[in-house]
Write an enzyme that holds these catalytic residues in place. Structure first.
Site, PDB file in Angstrom:
ATOM      1  CB  ILE B 465      -0.962   0.001   1.210  1.00 29.54           C
ATOM      2  CG1 ILE B 465      -0.184  -0.148   2.531  1.00 29.54           C
ATOM      3  CG2 ILE B 465      -1.971  -1.119   1.069  1.00 29.54           C
ATOM      4  CD1 ILE B 465      -1.063  -0.023   3.775  1.00 29.54           C
ATOM      5  NE  ARG B 626      17.815  -9.020  10.231  1.00 31.65           N
ATOM      6  CZ  ARG B 626      18.837  -9.771   9.827  1.00 31.65           C
ATOM      7  NH1 ARG B 626      19.334  -9.615   8.639  1.00 31.65           N
ATOM      8  NH2 ARG B 626      19.335 -10.691  10.614  1.00 31.65           N
ATOM      9  CG  LEU B 628      13.512  -6.265   6.244  1.00 29.98           C
ATOM     10  CD1 LEU B 628      12.115  -6.671   5.819  1.00 29.98           C
ATOM     11  CD2 LEU B 628      14.495  -7.406   6.043  1.00 29.98           C
ATOM     12  CD  GLU B 703       0.120  -0.147  12.188  1.00 32.72           C
ATOM     13  OE1 GLU B 703      -0.863   0.591  12.344  1.00 32.72           O
ATOM     14  OE2 GLU B 703       0.243  -0.903  11.201  1.00 32.72           O
TER      15      GLU B 703
END
Ligand code: FES
Ligand code: FES
Lengths: 160, 737
Positions: B465, B626, B628, B703
């Site tokens: 999204i 972590r 990415l 979030e």
């Protein structure tokens, strides 16, 4: 019987004949008639800037523009910014700076930025912010959008 | 080949997005496409007495007008146990059923769907549909219903006797906070293009965060077989939670396609998008009691949120203090006020964005009462255990967030006195707050197809999204398969792909990445078997864990000289493609709390005469396991901070309670931050290694970036002006009044 009105537009350099009802907006003409869906609809009311295109080089909200009023005009959309497969410096700068997330406001931002650069009014980052405030990005990529435009200004030699 | 995980890799879908090639739900075409336009109710509660569509039907190009009287068959629903209208993320209750019957349960509810040959004809004809109503009295005001609010069925744990501890505390603060109802307003309008494939089979291009959730919902509502409905959503123009549940628009578009037996496109107007879900307006009461040195002794957090009359939507607003701070006692309470409105839904960090706002403003007020630096108050109450569950964390590097954030911001130079800092005619304020969210993960399946030419396709029915799922999937696959990034293609957003839950709750990165890792391991195992069948294989005797895929080769980890090119192993076995699919499932009953944390520092400048507020600087330091992709993750946090600025200063859905109707249902009157509202935002990712949370140590960042931002800004405004405004958004009238 509603009569359709013939209109000629030069869209991304190609002369294009259309027959549209008087109330067909340029945005709907581009998206629904010419299938140029790169130009986005975010509000249809001139509030968000997602539909920004260049008409005769000036940035315009295509949702507030009736197609019949632009007979003979040159329209540049996001699909027409790259030349011979090479991205426009703004397009590359948007990728480099991650100046988007969902990408829905992006064509409008880039067309608006192209118009902004042509206007030559924005010199500082604050001026870019102010003059790009007609293009809402709900993903909140604004700092990256400003950085991308700043980079492209430099690349195109219009920075000061 | 250097690993791509952890690097600032540009989006793999970037080219498609900057050239206009990326296609969204309303941009797919089909021969003979019909267009829909919805007529919404003008009352909030009552019944439809009469619908007259005769004028609309006379409009040239109109094909049909669907209402509850002539619509095709749909399932009954109505709150039964197996209610087919309930989707994966539906709250308790009986979901709304569009055009089902004559009952009106919220203003703007669809009452008719006009179908025409062109969008313009449909839109005009919709204005010609006449509807009479039998109106009933409605209540849409949360404040009017607050005393009738009902307690949530699930009651949270109480720790000690918070009331007594509060009464006995040396220093106390109790305050009531309010967060206005907000709408997500993704830039893309909700849209569905339903392609009639013949024989009742449909391909549905939909704006959604969960293609399989929509597919399952449509199968339930229209009693269709899964193989007859394919839901596709390659690009989503923002959602922020609004696309988690199937919308009435997709049901209506499918209803229309079935009625007309042809392809249909239905796009909502911006105004109609305000009849969908929203962040519920919430009243929060927080009471904190402490010793004179700042040690918390009592926390009470009560919330009253709004919901509809037919579904009870609530998320955890109240228990976050137990995750963040040590306190001997705690008491939480959550109630819902049922109103004549549509059902709220998840919006970025649901529950936490509102609840932590109240908690973190209350902490600031307590610090003022204690004459203690607000950051110092957080340090003094730092908790290494989740006190609600009495569990340790898989990792919690919040202390580092405080330290690095404060240093980057220059917090030590803060004059504690309100109104003490100035810049010309502007008062300068510095505020801070803590953020917290859960590190969730959900069972997810991934398929990898590796071809002998060194290309891999990674597929999962998840969505992107704007969060960067395409990119992180490509990165994880590239690293795990030892291939360059541009040898990976990613398929997502298609209900025919391997199972995925909706994309939400910040669980996608962890869930999908771990599923890619487990599928890559299956590929590696198969490749090793092929390599070991080769004569004098240098990998004879090796186990899958002894080897890695590196630069197109299967390589022994002990001895890099022992290696077999993948292409050779496949060619020798006369195999030109290897396909594997596995699921990652997650054991979360391991006695650990899983959370992400952040520290936010904000600077505001407030014009002393005019009350105009600018957020000039924000530093957000995040501990989320972590990371990415440092480029796209940074954009997620930055975008969340912008959302937090909107929450603090601009965003508010206003209802005319006499009409029961939203007054500012567009993006000129509902203010969202624009470019000029946003200044410097610095994002710091604190190093947080975590080998417990999941094998790859990923926690997700969708979030966490918004939680605490509004509180940091509100606290900065207090510091600048000496005035405490507890109701969001903090508009200049509240500041001047
Ligand atoms: S669609 Fe034209 S300004 Fe929003
Ligand atoms: S990139 Fe999503 S709205 Fe700007």
């Amino acid at each position: 019987m509603v009569s359709r009105i013939p209109v000629t537009l030069v869209v991304n350099g190609i002369e294009t004949q259309l027959e549209v009802t008087p109330w067909t907006t340029l945005l709907d003409a581009l998206r629904d008639h010419l299938h140029l869906t790169g130009t986005k609809k975010g509000c249809d009311h001139g509030q968000c800037g997602a539909c920004t295109v260049l008409i005769d080089g000036r940035r315009v909200n295509s949702c507030l523009t009736l197609t019949v009023m632009k007979d003979g005009a040159e329209v540049t959309t996001i699909e027409g910014l790259a030349t011979d497969g090479a991205l426009h410096p703004l397009q590359q700068a948007f990728i480099d700076h991650d100046a988007f997330q969902c990408g829905y406001c992006t064509p409008g931002q880039i067309c608006s930025a192209a118009g902004l650069l042509a206007e030559g009014k924005a010199r500082t980052e604050d001026e870019i912010r102010e003059l790009m405030s007609g293009n809402i990005c709900r993903c909140g990529a604004y700092p990256n959008i400003v950085a991308a435009i700043h980079q492209a200004m430099g690349a195109m030699g219009s920075a000061s | 080949m250097a690993p791509t995980i952890g690097t600032p890799t540009s989006r793999v879908d970037g080219h498609a997005k900057v050239t206009g090639e990326a296609r969204y739900a309303a941009e797919f075409d089909a021969p003979g496409l019909a267009y829909g336009s919805i007529v919404g109710s003008t009352i909030a509660k009552g019944r439809i007495a009469r619908i007259d569509a005769s004028e609309a039907l006379r409009v040239q190009g109109v094909i049909d007008v669907l209402t509850h009287l002539n619509r095709p068959h749909m399932a009954e629903g109505g709150g039964a146990d197996e209610d087919p209208y309930r989707d994966d993320v539906a709250p308790e209750g009986s979901p709304f059923r569009p055009l089902y019957d004559d009952r009106i349960v919220f203003s703007g509810q669809p009452v008719a769907l006009v179908l025409a040959e062109t969008w313009e004809a449909a839109r005009y004809a919709a204005s010609q549909v006449r509807v009479d109503y039998d109106e009933e009295p409605h209540v849409t005001d949360l404040h009017r219903r607050r005393d009738d609010a009902v307690a949530l069925r699930e009651r949270t744990k109480v720790r000690g006797d918070a009331d007594t501890a509060f009464a006995a505390a040396e220093v106390r603060h109790a305050g009531e906070y309010f967060i206005a109802m907000e709408h997500h307003n993704p830039m893309e309008l909700f849209a569905s293009t339903v392609i009639w494939d013949g024989d009742g089979k449909l391909t549905v291009y939909d704006k959604t965060q969960g293609v399989q959730n929509v597919q399952c919902y449509l199968c339930g509502v229209f009693e269709m077989k899964p193989e007859d409905v394919r839901v596709v959503s390659p690009f989503v123009g923002g959602a922020f939670g609004s696309g988690l549940r199937p919308q009435y628009s997709v049901a209506l578009a499918v209803m229309a396609a079935r009625a007309l037996q042809r392809s249909v496109r239905l796009v909502l107007t911006r105004r109609q998008m305000y009849t969908l879900g929203y962040r519920p307006g919430t009243i929060e009461r927080v009471a904190l009691g402490a010793k004179a040195d700042g040690t918390l002794e009592a926390v009470t957090h009560e919330a009253i949120g709004m919901t509809s009359q037919f579904e009870d939507f609530a998320r955890n607003d109240t228990t976050w203090s137990g995750t963040l701070y040590r306190s001997a006692t705690a008491k939480y309470d959550h109630k819902l006020a049922r109103l004549d409105v549509s059902t709220p839904c998840d919006m970025r960090a649901p529950g936490a964005a509102t609840g932590v706002y109240a908690l973190e403003c209350a902490m600031d007020e307590l610090a003022v009462a204690l004459k203690l630096d607000p950051l110092e108050l957080r340090y003094r109450n730092y908790s290494d255990r989740d006190q609600n569950e009495d569990m340790p964390f898989t990792s919690k590097k919040l202390r580092e967030c405080y330290r690095q954030g404060a240093e980057a911001f220059g917090w030590s130079k803060r004059d504690p006195q309100p109104r003490a800092m100035r810049d010309g005619s502007e008062l300068v304020g510095w505020g801070m707050a803590t953020g917290v969210w859960e590190a969730l993960q959900m069972k997810t399946a991934v398929r990898i197809l590796l071809t002998a030419n060194g290309h891999a396709e990674v597929a999962c029915a998840t969505s992107d999204i704007g969060t960067g799922t395409y990119t992180i999937m490509a990165q994880v696959a590239a690293d795990m398969l030892g291939l360059p990034l541009d040898s990976i293609s990613v398929k997502l957003g298609d209900s025919t792909l391997p199972h995925s839950p909706v994309e939400g709750g910040s669980w996608t990165a962890a869930s999908v990445s771990n599923a890619i890792a487990s599928t890559a391991k299956a590929i590696r195992t198969e490749l090793l078997q092929l390599a070991q069948k080769m004569p004098q294989s240098p990998l004879a005797g090796a186990t899958p864990d002894d080897v890695a895929l590196v630069d197109g080769r299967i390589v022994s980890k002990q001895d890099a000289a022992r290696a077999v090119p993948i292409a050779d192993a496949m060619r020798h076995a006369a195999v030109d493609r290897i396909e594997q699919e596995t699921s990652a499932d997650f054991d979360e009953d391991d006695g650990y709390a899983r959370n992400t944390h952040s520290a936010i520092f904000a600077e505001v400048k407030v014009d002393e005469q005019l009350g105009v507020i600018r957020v000039t600087r924000v530093v957000s330091a995040v501990a989320a396991g972590r990371i990415l992709n440092t480029k796209t993750a940074k954009s997620q946090i930055m975008g969340s901070v912008v959302g937090g600025i909107g929450m603090a200063l601009h965003e508010e859905t206003l209802i005319d309670h006499d009409l029961g109707r939203i007054m500012n249902a567009d993006i000129a009157e509902y203010h969202v931050p624009v470019n000029a509202d946003v200044h410097e935002i610095e994002v710091i990712f604190v190093d947080e290694p975590d080998d417990i949370v999941n094998p790859l140590g990923i926690k997700g960042v969708g979030e966490i970036g918004i939680v605490g931002v509004a509180a940091a800004i509100a606290n900065a405004i207090y510091h600048a002006t000496g005035k405490r405004v507890r109701d969001l958004p903090i508009t200049l009238d509240k500041l001047q009044g």
